[in-house]
Design an enzyme around this catalytic site. Structure first.
Site, short mmCIF file in Angstrom:
data_model
loop_
_atom_site.label_atom_id
_atom_site.label_comp_id
_atom_site.label_asym_id
_atom_site.label_seq_id
_atom_site.Cartn_x
_atom_site.Cartn_y
_atom_site.Cartn_z
N LYS A 133 9.81 -20.25 -24.83
CA LYS A 133 10.59 -21.28 -24.13
C LYS A 133 12.03 -21.36 -24.68
O LYS A 133 12.94 -21.79 -23.98
CB LYS A 133 9.89 -22.61 -24.33
CG LYS A 133 10.43 -23.76 -23.48
CD LYS A 133 9.59 -24.99 -23.78
CE LYS A 133 10.13 -26.24 -23.18
NZ LYS A 133 9.32 -27.40 -23.61
N GLU B 132 11.16 -34.28 -20.54
CA GLU B 132 10.10 -34.62 -21.49
C GLU B 132 10.21 -36.05 -22.05
O GLU B 132 9.22 -36.79 -22.04
CB GLU B 132 10.07 -33.59 -22.62
CG GLU B 132 9.45 -32.29 -22.14
CD GLU B 132 9.81 -31.07 -22.97
OE1 GLU B 132 10.41 -31.24 -24.05
OE2 GLU B 132 9.51 -29.95 -22.54
N ASP C 48 12.57 -37.41 -29.30
CA ASP C 48 11.59 -36.35 -29.03
C ASP C 48 11.99 -35.07 -29.77
O ASP C 48 12.88 -34.34 -29.34
CB ASP C 48 11.54 -36.11 -27.51
CG ASP C 48 10.56 -35.01 -27.11
OD1 ASP C 48 9.92 -34.42 -28.00
OD2 ASP C 48 10.45 -34.74 -25.90
#
Lengths: 366, 607
Positions: B70, B171, B193
């Site tokens: 990713k 996210e 996050d």
């Protein structure tokens, strides 16, 4: 949402100053309020409003929260839910209540009076009928209203009030709510509504942008003094404001009348008359004055008050036959035959062909 | 509408969830784990492994095992992030035909969307296993700070995997949905996050189901992997100092270092020091074996990574300022991502926000749960959840002189559109080139190029006369489309900026088809019974082969004798494992048996 006891009976709170309400109820909520008379139970109210149970209950809850309704039932006096809600209201007056319904009372045209394009309305799309109407209704006015009107707040609204207005609209018109559904001509309208709503909020939630926007509003107001009714400019503050005031007045009037009717039906004439008078102060409504005068006359014990309302009606319209007849009858009741005759005769002058008046005069002359 | 699942396609781990009777739930994989490693590998025999199985065999197959892909998705070959990755990656990274990045495994090149599609497919299978029906629709999350190219590449991954990605959400926003779903709230929250590969911070206002993102920012190259890398560097440096050997040049040693670093990092979240013991990490030419044995304290670890922690906090400051909120306005700070388990990070967050972070959401599961919540809201159209997200980057075009004209500012609520009228700058200019960029620099060349296209056939006229209208649209997925229109003729040209995902439409179609073929192959070995049958086949094959050779060539060399014994042992073990009911174990037996027999056959043939 609070769970209400279906058999409890909501009651109106008296002497509420509408101008100081933390949040203005929506037309729908005002309508529900107008049905509350201290006799209908919650279950019955859900039936008579024609809005469906869910919407009626939401409206009742909101009305209770802003302090327009008392919800007394056998169990809820100590109910933590309600006491908590009122406590919150009293300790934090600055916090506007969290309304989930958009406030359309600032829009120039009322939802009831809006002429829908039947062709679009008839389109087969996957949207709730009521929402279809709202989309068309608000969309049609988008170019004629300012950001404040769209968000349903006044010019002095706090950031939180503005935010609440924004959130209420997004709960209605966010494109995600119509995700992958058949939308026909509504699609572009939903898109535009959402974009404009976002723009309104982005402008008004940002202090500098809001100040600049207020400036342009003030300028456009002074450059288009009174003829803004027909003007094509996007903002028409003056027209909006009069319409707004008008609307509020209408609603307050309806509520006061309903309240008074409630008292009257229970035989509490003093309070009923007080509320009727308040209503007539807000709006000089001939029909109401006549109706009240007639009711009081029929009650037989309230002659003095009946005089007041009948005279008021006559003041509103000098040649009002009904007012003249009521007054005549009142004089007759108290034995002042000459005065009674004088009123009947004047009525006859206005409507010489009415046989019933002729009859009254003849009866009196006998 | 059918149910829509939520997938957190993470850098190191992925997770899938669905809303069932009003409650979002994580769907565990076959092994019973709620998260699945985002790892894929190709074995020597050409078998494709995903998840736990792929991660387990990484040490012996480091060159053909892809971790953290990713971090590369949607990036250009020439970008500094890719350069950086090249240095530390155990698998081979090569340049693709469109300035993009490809991964080379067993002589086949894989595009990044393809690698992601393999992980997505695994998550889809996990969901199908649980739900029985075929969930072909999903909400997939990406880091909030992902740009257009990265989002497009993720969408492509879904298409290759045969998964309809109905929405891409950010996210941290998803984590906020998991936090605020079904609650009567009126709060301002910060979502911090820090995951395996990326860092995001988002500031949101949540009120009774409305989630309004005020601002968001992040760093797509700051995550757990970087913390691990610091430990690896530290260990490798110590080893080099003692033995003058760079362990990072040895694939297997590097993979062992990686595993040890991750393990040490996790242990240091609960302990003050940890033992790192890697025996036989390196064998000298003399045959002498070297071991790595050391202790890492929490203090030392914190010292190694303090700049990373500070980088995250700095981004928090900027984001908060952008949101127009003050630190004191934040009611809750919510930690998401495995890396937020590190005490030093929790302390830094607490110091900055002045309050203890909330641990009311599960750091590894919240994102998938939130994606499932959004999926459910989209499928039933209720307004219990209304999401007002923003675009993380400013969007605009290059104007005369290399300047950057912003058309949609960063942190604008999406979906949104904006149009602007531009005019020609030269005498008799008959065409204009629209260069679309994303970024915050006023200098066009410093921003990320999304794409360019030309609008030609304009009327010849003096400069400034011919007008061209350029409209930008950012969808709810955060994906950009641009349209240019000659206002005189109405001639239009539009692009959805897809070329930058690194794949052309044709390539994607080919991959979809290839993947269909692969699906057939995959289904063959999906049940325990099928695995057993395949093992039995291999045993029979070996026995037949061995008996033939016995008769033909009685005098084998010592090596093939040894190999034969080795293979026989593998066959014996395989026979025993047939009684086993564990699918993963059977699959791995199948794999090793296949390999053993292959090498036996090739040895015999050579001999």
């Amino acid at each position: 949402m609070t769970v209400f006891d279906d058999n409890s009976t909501p009651e109106l709170r008296l002497n509420v100053d509408f101008s100081t309400l933390a949040a203005q109820p929506t037309p729908e909520e005002f309508f529900v309020l107008s049905r509350v008379n201290g006799q209908l139970t919650i279950a019955q109210l859900c039936g008579v409003t024609g809005l469906g149970r869910e919407k009626t209950l939401l409206a009742l809850e909101k009305l209770r929260d802003v302090g327009l309704l008392k919800l007394s039932d056998t169990t809820d006096d100590s109910s933590p839910d309600i006491s908590a809600a009122t406590e919150q209201n009293s300790t934090e007056p600055a916090q506007p209540p969290r309304t989930k319904e958009p406030n359309y009372t600032f829009l120039p045209i009322s939802l009831d009076g809006f002429a829908f394009d039947e062709e679009i309305l008839a389109q087969q799309v996957e949207i709730d009928e009521a929402i279809k109407r709202e989309i068309l209704y608000v969309f049609a006015q988008l170019n004629d209203i300012d950001h404040y009107q769209l968000l349903g707040v006044d010019r002095k609204a706090s950031r939180k009030e503005i935010r609440n207005g924004y959130f209420a609209l997004t709960r209605r018109f966010h494109p995600d709510l119509f995700f992958r559904r058949l939308l026909g001509d509504y699609e572009v309208r939903i898109e535009k509504l959402f974009q404009r709503t976002v723009k309104a909020y982005e402008t008004l939630s940002h202090p500098k942008k809001r100040a600049a926007y207020d400036e342009t509003l003030a300028q456009s107001a002074s450059s288009t003094p009174t003829s803004s009714l027909t003007s094509e400019t996007p903002s028409q503050p003056e027209y909006g404001e009069t319409a707004q005031v008008e609307k509020k007045r209408d609603m307050a009037f309806t509520i006061l009348v309903n309240r008074a009717d409630g008292h009257a039906s229970q035989g509490d004439w003093n309070r009923a008359c007080e509320e009727y008078k308040n209503a007539l102060r807000i709006k000089r409504d001939l029909d109401l004055a006549l109706r009240v005068a007639r009711t009081l006359l029929d009650a037989r014990t309230e002659n003095e008050q009946a005089f007041v309302f009948a005279s008021a009606a006559l003041k509103m319209e000098q040649d009002c036959i009904d007012a003249l007849l009521i007054l005549g009858e009142l004089y007759q009741v108290i034995g002042a035959h000459d005065d009674a005759l004088a009123h009947y005769r004047r009525a006859q002058e206005i409507a010489p062909s009415r046989l019933d008046i002729q009859q009254l005069i003849e009866q009196l002359n006998c | 509408m059918e149910r829509i699942i939520g997938i957190d396609l993470g850098t190191t781990n992925s997770c899938v969830a669905v809303v069932e009777s009003g409650t979002p739930r994580v769907i565990p994989n076959k092994g019973g784990y709620k998260t699945t490693p985002s790892v894929m590998a190709i074995t020597e025999s050409g078998r494709r492994l995903v998840g736990q199985m792929a991660k387990r065999q990484a040490i012996t197959n480091a060159r053909h095992t892809v971790f953290a892909s990713k971090r590369l998705i949607g990036r250009k070959w020439s970008s500094p992030e890719v350069r950086h990755y090249l240095e530390t990656s155990a698998f081979e990274i090569v340049q693709g035909p469109h300035e993009d990045v490809r991964i080379k495994l067993r002589d086949k090149e894989y595009s990044l969307p393809e690698v992601s599609s393999i992980i997505l497919q695994e998550m889809k299978l996990i969901a199908q296993e649980h739900m029985g029906d075929e969930p072909l629709k999903a909400v997939v999350t990406v880091p909030a700070y992902f740009n257009d190219a990265q989002r497009n590449a993720t969408k492509d991954a879904g298409r290759i995997a045969g998964l309809d990605i109905v929405r891409i959400i950010n996210e941290p926003t998803a984590a906020a949905l998991a936090f605020g779903f079904g609650k009567q709230l009126d709060v301002t929250v910060a979502i911090f996050d820090l995951g395996g590969g990326t860092f995001d911070i988002s500031i949101l206002e949540i009120q009774d189901g409305v989630f309004d993102v005020l601002s968001t920012a992040g760093d797509t190259f700051l995550g757990g992997e970087d913390f691990d890398a610091r430990i690896i560097e530290h260990l490798a440096y110590q080893f080099a100092r003692d033995h003058r050997i760079d362990l990072r040049r040895d694939e297997m040693a590097l993979q062992r270092l990686r595993d040890a670093a991750e393990k040490a990092k996790i242990e240091l979240s609960t302990m003050n020091e940890t033992e790192i013991s890697l025996p036989f990490i390196y064998t000298l030419e003399t045959g002498e074996a070297l071991h790595l044995q050391t202790t890492l304290t929490r203090d030392k670890f914190e010292e190694l990574v303090i700049d990373l922690v500070q980088r995250a906090i700095k981004i928090c400051q900027a984001t908060l300022q952008e949101s127009g909120q003050d630190v004191t306005d934040i009611d809750e700070v919510i930690l998401v991502g495995g890396m937020t388990r590190m005490p030093r990070i929790q302390q830094a967050v607490k110091e900055y926000f002045g309050k203890s972070p909330s641990k009311s959401v599960h750091p590894d599961e919240a994102v998938a749960l939130g994606a499932a919540v959004q999926g459910a809201a989209l499928s039933d159209g209720s307004n219990d959840v209304v999401l007002l997200d923003v675009t993380p980057h400013s969007l605009g075009i290059m104007v005369h002189g290399g300047g950057f004209e912003v058309l949609i500012e960063a942190n604008s609520t999406i979906p949104t559109s904006h149009s602007h009228i531009f005019t020609t700058v030269r005498e008799n200019q008959t065409s204009v080139k629209i260069v679309v960029l994303q970024g915050e620099s006023s200098n066009a060349s410093d921003n990320e190029l999304l794409g360019e296209f030309a609008l030609s056939g304009l009327r010849s006229a003096p400069p400034g006369v011919v007008e061209v209208e350029v409209s930008f649209e950012i969808s709810a997925d955060g994906i950009v489309s641009v349209q240019a229109r000659d206002l005189e003729t109405g001639k239009e040209h539009s692009i959805t900026v897809t070329a930058t995902s690194g794949l052309t439409e044709e390539e994607i179609q080919n991959m979809i088809e290839e993947n269909q073929d692969y699906l057939v192959e995959l289904k063959k070995g999906e049940t325990v019974e099928e695995q057993r049958a395949s093992i039995r086949r291999l045993i029979r094959e070996f026995e037949r082969y061995a008996s033939q050779k016995d008769g033909a060539a009685p005098g084998h060399s010592a090596i093939s004798e040894q190999l034969r014994a080795h293979t026989e042992l593998a066959v014996e073990q395989a026979k025993k494992s047939l009684e086993n009911d564990n699918l993963e174990a059977l699959a791995s037996t199948n794999d090793s048996l296949h390999r053993a027999i292959q090498s036996f056959k090739s040895m015999i043939q050579q001999a």
